[in-house]
Design an enzyme around this catalytic site. Structure first.
Site, mmCIF file in Angstrom:
data_model
loop_
_atom_site.group_PDB
_atom_site.id
_atom_site.type_symbol
_atom_site.label_atom_id
_atom_site.label_comp_id
_atom_site.label_asym_id
_atom_site.label_seq_id
_atom_site.Cartn_x
_atom_site.Cartn_y
_atom_site.Cartn_z
ATOM 1 N N CYS A 113 7.701 25.654 61.913
ATOM 2 C CA CYS A 113 8.112 25.873 63.298
ATOM 3 C C CYS A 113 7.638 27.243 63.776
ATOM 4 C CB CYS A 113 9.620 25.694 63.440
ATOM 5 S SG CYS A 113 10.141 25.465 65.161
ATOM 6 N N ASP A 182 18.409 28.874 62.314
ATOM 7 C CA ASP A 182 19.168 28.718 63.563
ATOM 8 C C ASP A 182 20.634 29.050 63.299
ATOM 9 O OD1 ASP A 182 16.681 26.855 64.190
ATOM 10 O OD2 ASP A 182 17.646 27.438 66.071
HETATM 11 P P1 RI2 Z 1 13.764 33.045 65.376
HETATM 12 C C1 RI2 Z 1 13.736 27.787 66.076
HETATM 13 O O1 RI2 Z 1 14.390 26.720 66.685
HETATM 14 C C2 RI2 Z 1 13.223 27.400 64.706
HETATM 15 O O2 RI2 Z 1 14.083 26.478 64.059
HETATM 16 C C3 RI2 Z 1 13.215 28.743 64.025
HETATM 17 O O3 RI2 Z 1 13.139 28.668 62.613
HETATM 18 C C4 RI2 Z 1 14.539 29.308 64.508
HETATM 19 O O4 RI2 Z 1 14.632 28.896 65.880
HETATM 20 C C5 RI2 Z 1 14.679 30.790 64.397
HETATM 21 O O5 RI2 Z 1 13.707 31.458 65.174
HETATM 22 P P2 RI2 Z 1 14.845 26.689 68.234
HETATM 23 O O6 RI2 Z 1 16.191 27.402 68.246
HETATM 24 O O7 RI2 Z 1 15.109 33.400 65.924
HETATM 25 O O8 RI2 Z 1 13.783 27.340 69.067
HETATM 26 O O9 RI2 Z 1 13.545 33.667 64.011
HETATM 27 O O10 RI2 Z 1 14.990 25.220 68.546
HETATM 28 O O11 RI2 Z 1 12.643 33.337 66.335
#
Ligand code: RI2
Length: 296
Positions: A113, A182
């Protein structure tokens, strides 16, 4: 879905409350509290899984009950929001500094991701002159992997995009996995983008260390009291066009999955590298004993 990454989502929630307070035109603190409550509910309802949003929003409103008047209440929300956003940036910076020490010259890393926290140690290690290769998953259906590969390519890192179903095949070439979070529960379970647990199981099978990069505000206090994490499900149009399918076909589109603590070698946080078993103690230390009264 315009804002990607649990940390950025939390900062966007906090900044929205800061704007709300700065522009508020009501005349009493009572009205402000009611309107703020409605704004908080709307923000929290936008993405139910990442606890970072809940923690960010609650950091903004934590002094609201003790505020003596409207101006003090508005100022407290606004200042707390700014503090949260600054703290979040410092946390990612610290995770980069700490996490880069776990990366050796010549390492091949897999990520999933698009996570600012997971990419920071990789970028920092590259800046330190370490030669790295990164495999980044596409991350269907939103394909946030495209953001990741472009971000790493812009930083000058050797990066390869792979489809999600090639994770087990490619894991044979990998030295370390770095993913974001998350939410992390009190028993050290990781909730992250759908497919993360596939990386974890394949890494375990291939004896590849699995690192989670997470600010401590992604630890979920509610899970200490037994709450389960709600896994967001999104629409079928994100997966396939309706006209491609027979009428009888259903689509299931969960956005996140759950990786048990036993697959996690280390959680890299702004307060250091910890084991999944330490998450509960860190939450208690950060939140203080008051949390137990609050949650009763
Ligand atoms: P940072 C993202 O999901 C991904 O799952 C990623 O690993 C996580 O957030 C953390 O991202 P989403 O919340 O906070 O965008 O480290 O659906 O950038």
């Amino acid at each position: 879905m315009q804002i990607r990454g649990a940390g950025k989502i939390a900062c966007a929630g906090a900044s929205a409350l800061c704007d709300f307070s700065d522009r508020y035109e009501g005349e009493s603190v009572e009205c402000f509290r009611d309107d703020l409550d409605a704004a908080v509910k709307e923000i929290l309802g936008s993405r139910p899984t990442a606890v970072s949003l809940w923690n960010g929003v609650h950091a903004c409103i934590r002094d609201i009950d003790s505020a003596k008047g409207l101006e003090e209440a508005r100022a407290s929300v606004s200042e707390n929001a700014k503090r949260f956003v600054e703290m979040s940036a410092r946390a990612v910076e610290a995770i980069g500094r700490i996490g880069s020490k776990r990366i050796r010259d010549g390492d091949t890393i897999m990520t999933h991701c698009n996570s600012s926290a997971a990419l920071e140690p990789i970028k920092r290690a590259h800046d330190q002159g370490k030669e790295l290769k990164v495999y980044a998953t596409e991350s269907r259906p939103w394909r946030q992997g495209i953001l990741t590969v472009n971000e790493l390519a812009d930083a000058g890192i050797d990066v390869t995009l792979i489809i999600d179903s090639s994770v087990r095949t490619v894991m044979k070439k990998v030295d370390k996995v770095f993913v974001g979070a998350d939410t992390i529960t009190s028993n050290g379970t990781l909730i992250n983008k759908i497919g993360t647990s596939q990386l974890a199981v394949c890494a375990d099978e291939a004896r590849v260390p699995f690192h989670v990069c997470s600010e401590t505000y992604k630890f979920s206090p509610m899970t200490m009291f037994g709450d389960l994490v709600t896994i967001e499900e999104r629409g079928c149009e994100e997966v396939a066009r309706r006209e491609e399918l027979r009428d009888r076909v259903k689509i299931f589109n969960p956005v996140f999955d759950s990786t048990p603590a036993k697959y996690i070698d280390a959680i890299i946080t702004e307060v250091g590298v910890i084991s999944p078993g330490s998450v509960y103690d860190i939450m208690v230390r950060q939140l203080g004993d008051g949390i137990f009264k609050e949650m009763e």
